[in-house]
Write a protein that holds these residues in place. Structure first.
Motif, short mmCIF file in Angstrom:
data_model
loop_
_atom_site.label_atom_id
_atom_site.label_comp_id
_atom_site.label_asym_id
_atom_site.label_seq_id
_atom_site.Cartn_x
_atom_site.Cartn_y
_atom_site.Cartn_z
N MET A 150 -25.66 -4.88 17.74
CA MET A 150 -26.49 -4.51 16.59
C MET A 150 -26.63 -5.68 15.62
O MET A 150 -27.71 -5.93 15.08
N ASN A 151 -25.55 -6.43 15.42
CA ASN A 151 -25.61 -7.60 14.54
C ASN A 151 -26.51 -8.69 15.11
O ASN A 151 -27.25 -9.36 14.38
N LYS B 197 -30.17 -7.69 14.72
CA LYS B 197 -30.57 -7.96 13.34
C LYS B 197 -30.83 -9.45 13.14
O LYS B 197 -31.80 -9.85 12.50
N HIS B 198 -29.97 -10.28 13.74
CA HIS B 198 -30.11 -11.73 13.65
C HIS B 198 -31.42 -12.19 14.28
O HIS B 198 -32.12 -13.05 13.73
N GLY C 233 -34.16 -10.54 14.47
CA GLY C 233 -35.26 -10.16 13.59
C GLY C 233 -35.39 -11.04 12.37
O GLY C 233 -36.46 -11.08 11.74
N GLU C 234 -34.32 -11.77 12.03
CA GLU C 234 -34.32 -12.56 10.81
C GLU C 234 -34.56 -14.06 11.03
O GLU C 234 -34.94 -14.78 10.10
N LYS D 160 -31.46 -1.85 21.23
CA LYS D 160 -30.88 -1.21 20.04
C LYS D 160 -30.85 0.30 20.21
O LYS D 160 -29.82 0.95 19.97
#
Length: 516
Positions: A254-255, A258-259, A261-262, A290
């Protein structure tokens, strides 16, 4: 398991030189996928093959399929050109059997039959179009090639389809399902990210309902999953960059999503060495992963570099061959083809085994593998032999090994040639994958092999026997022949004392000639 070897017990007699294994010594597979067309030739020990040839063209046959229902025109031309090349290469390498399969793009496209006819006419290749269920089964069998007896759920994502299959243990593949949850299909959806997320959520829920038992482990197969795993490795600064058997927790995934996407995709590409074509699919694939992790709820996620192509090789094997240990078979094949004294690994194992007499089977398995591999890198320059041994063990294409076990095996082989790690370029961060006790065990195994290989070059147990008394902290060598007393010269004595010191034991030698 077949006939048992007196020294290797449940691992049985070597099979790689038998008629069944020889018939699989050079198997060719062409995999025509939605994103790539790949030609692989497997060679070596049938149960744990090496990649004799491996070439991939990212043709994008499935690009634009959602809008047109047809194979991508440019991709079709590129794929046909690649297939003609692969057909010629297969003849030059005398590959047999030669298997050519196609998955979702060719299976679903309106012009799939025409493409198949063109390939037969121009390249002479007969394409077997896999159903979704067959694709799922072969992917599961690919996982079994690397993990005999694996249990859990496998998920294979391609460009135009995603398959799930249940692994029930003992090589049994259970429920299999296929879906359109794949990047090239999702990228063409209308409604933007909100509609895509809703579609993914609903599709995953329907799929998960077919697999009511939450698996302990989710095995991920496919290029997009491997690209995500590379990002995870970089993000975590993971010390061993081997994708096969790389494990992640749901929280870590999950982390990483998120990474992804950023961070700018070009920056991710530069960090991970991922191609532009693959990275283009990663953001969509990460949305699928996800939701999959959220709804499947596995305790652990593992990356498998083995998939459909390896599953096709597995499909050619007898049940007896399938149940063999891939690590031991690969180590035996490496010894037979590369060691100075093929067969000595078995004798060396018999010599050092008393030091591990109370060990669990999984540890003894690594000891066996180390003894078989202890001399396969002897042609390397002596100054770099220890380093080469470590690299070969930790980065080799071996199945049936966790990353921690790779480091254990690599350390043992490093210390087979060198008493310490100074000057080897060894990354100390790799030790984070093992406990201190396991590091010490691997070092001691290496020193034991170093002594055994120096003591005698034919059959050390004919000349001496080792015994370890952990409570008394004594390491005893009993010399049992006149030749053994002659063989126990100054260098052998020094290495025996070094082994005892490393084990924190007193070095005791019995059977020496009495002084007159």
């Amino acid at each position: 398991m077949g006939e048992q070897d007196p020294d290797f017990g449940p691992f049985g007699l070597p099979l790689f030189d038998g008629p069944e294994a020889r018939s699989l010594a050079r198997v060719g597979v062409i995999d025509i996928g939605s994103n790539s067309v790949r030609f692989v030739v497997f060679d070596g020990a049938a149960r744990s093959p090496a990649y004799y040839f491996n070439e991939k063209i990212l043709c994008g046959l499935g690009a634009g399929f959602a809008e047109t229902g047809r194979l991508n025109a440019e991709g079709r031309v590129r794929a046909l050109s690649a297939l003609k090349r692969f057909a010629v290469l297969a003849k030059e390498m005398d590959v047999t059997p030669m298997l050519t399969v196609a998955t979702a793009a060719v299976r679903d496209a309106v012009d799939g039959p025409d493409f198949r006819a063109d390939v037969l006419r121009d390249a002479g290749l007969e394409i077997q179009i896999l159903t979704g269920a067959e694709e799922a089964r072969l992917s599961a069998q690919g996982v079994l090639l690397g993990w005999p007896g694996a249990e859990g759920l496998i998920c294979d994502i391609g460009g135009s389809s995603m398959e799930l299959a249940e692994l029930l243990g003992d090589g049994i593949v259970g429920t299999r399902r296929t879906s359109d949850l794949a990047p090239l299909k999702l990228m063409g959806m209308k409604g933007g990210k909100k509609a895509i997320r809703k579609h993914i959520r609903e599709k995953v829920a329907a799929l998960v309902a077919e697999f009511p038992t939450a698996p302990k482990r989710l095995f991920l197969v496919g290029g997009s999953w491997r690209a995500i795993a590379r990002v995870d490795m970089v993000r975590r600064d993971y010390p061993l960059r081997v994708l096969h058997e790389y494990r992640m927790t749901p929280k870590a995934i999950m982390n990483t999503i998120k990474h992804i996407g950023e961070v700018d995709p070009d920056a991710l590409r530069a960090e991970t060495g991922t191609s532009a074509e693959r990275m283009r699919l990663v953001p969509i694939a990460s949305l699928v992963l996800k939701e999959l992790v959220r709804q499947v709820r596995p305790k652990e996620v593992a990356i498998s570099s083995y998939g459909i192509r390896e599953g096709l090789l597995y499909d050619q094997m007898s049940d007896a061959l399938r149940h063999r240990d891939p690590l031991i078979e690969a180590a035996r094949h490496a010894e037979a083809s590369s060691a100075r004294h093929p067969g000595f690994g078995r004798a060396l194992y018999r010599f050092v085994e008393p030091l591990f007499s109370g060990a669990r089977p999984e540890k003894k398995r690594l000891v066996r593998a180390a003894c078989l591999l202890h001399d396969v890198s002897w042609r390397a320059h002596p100054d770099y032999r220890a380093e080469v041994c470590f690299d070969n063990a930790t980065r080799a294409n071996l199945g049936g090994l966790t990353h921690g076990e790779r480091i254990y095996l690599g350390l043992a082989l490093l210390h087979r040639y060198k008493s310490n790690r100074s000057g080897t370029g060894f990354d100390p961060n790799l030790l984070n994958l093992l406990s201190d006790a396991r590091v010490q065990e691997a070092e001691n195994l290496g020193r034991a092999m170093r002594f055994g290989a120096m003591f005698a070059t034919a059959n050390p147990v004919d000349h001496g026997r080792l015994k370890y008394h952990p409570k008394r902290r004594e390491l005893v060598l009993t010399l049992t022949s006149e030749e053994g007393r002659d063989l126990f010269g100054e260098v052998a004595q020094s290495r025996f004392k070094s082994l005892a010191n490393a084990m924190g034991a007193e070095a005791i030698v019995k059977g020496l000639r009495k002084r007159r």
